[in-house]
Design a protein around this motif. Structure first.
Motif: not given
Length: 179
Positions: A79-80, A85, A107, A110, A118, A121, A123, A137, A142
């Motif tokens: 997810t990065g 990713d 986020r 995080s 964050t 991310s 997500a 992540p 995470a």
């Protein structure tokens, strides 16, 4: 078929780890999710590790989404922003509905742990064929944040004012109701 139960229902949950480097002996994030879901009273339906490849991810998740005995899919990794990713690109097309609040809340939570990092991310979560899919992540921290502060309560039919259980496909053999 949706359920309106107000008591806990043990759900069938599959875990997917997306990684080019991890295997069963080094997959601490996948292991954490398996232990956490079982400790919460749910059942592990399947666990797979795949390379960060759009088509491998889609194939595994599509198979699980088509399985009437799986109500939840937890995905860790990919997810990065590195070149490899690709979890959001792989899985978003499978969603019937997107759960925008999951990424936003993840986020926000995080931020207290990793500050402005964050924003890197991606997500995401969504519903596909009566299955809720949470993509987080790859770090174990995470996964702990996502599970403990968001996902666990949303998979508990007794959580008020709302949770995802009424939106999931639960056959008589797939969801165990206990009060």
């Amino acid at each position: 078929m949706a359920h309106t139960a107000l008591t806990f229902q043990a759900l069938q949950i599959a875990v997917l780890t997306v990684s080019d480097t991890r295997d069963e002996s080094t997959d601490t994030s996948g292991e954490y999710l398996v232990n956490a879901l079982q400790a919460a009273g749910h059942t592990l339906a399947d666990k797979v590790i795949v390379k960060d490849d759009i088509y491998q991810m889609r194939a595994v998740v599509s198979n699980w989404v088509a399985n009437d005995n799986i109500q939840v899919i937890l995905v860790t990794g990919g997810t990065g922003f590195t070149e490899r990713d690709s979890t959001p690109e792989a899985l978003t097309p499978l969603f019937d509905k997107t759960v925008e609040g999951f990424g936003e809340l993840f986020r926000q939570l995080s931020y207290n742990e990793i500050s402005a990092s964050t924003i890197q991310s991606r997500a995401i979560a969504g519903l596909a064929n009566g299955t809720v899919i949470f993509c987080m992540p790859g770090s174990t921290g995470a996964c702990k944040t996502a599970w403990q502060q968001i996902i666990e309560s949303q998979l508990d039919a007794s959580h008020k004012p709302c949770n995802f259980v009424p939106h999931l496909s639960c056959s008589e053999t797939a969801c165990d109701t206990r009060g």
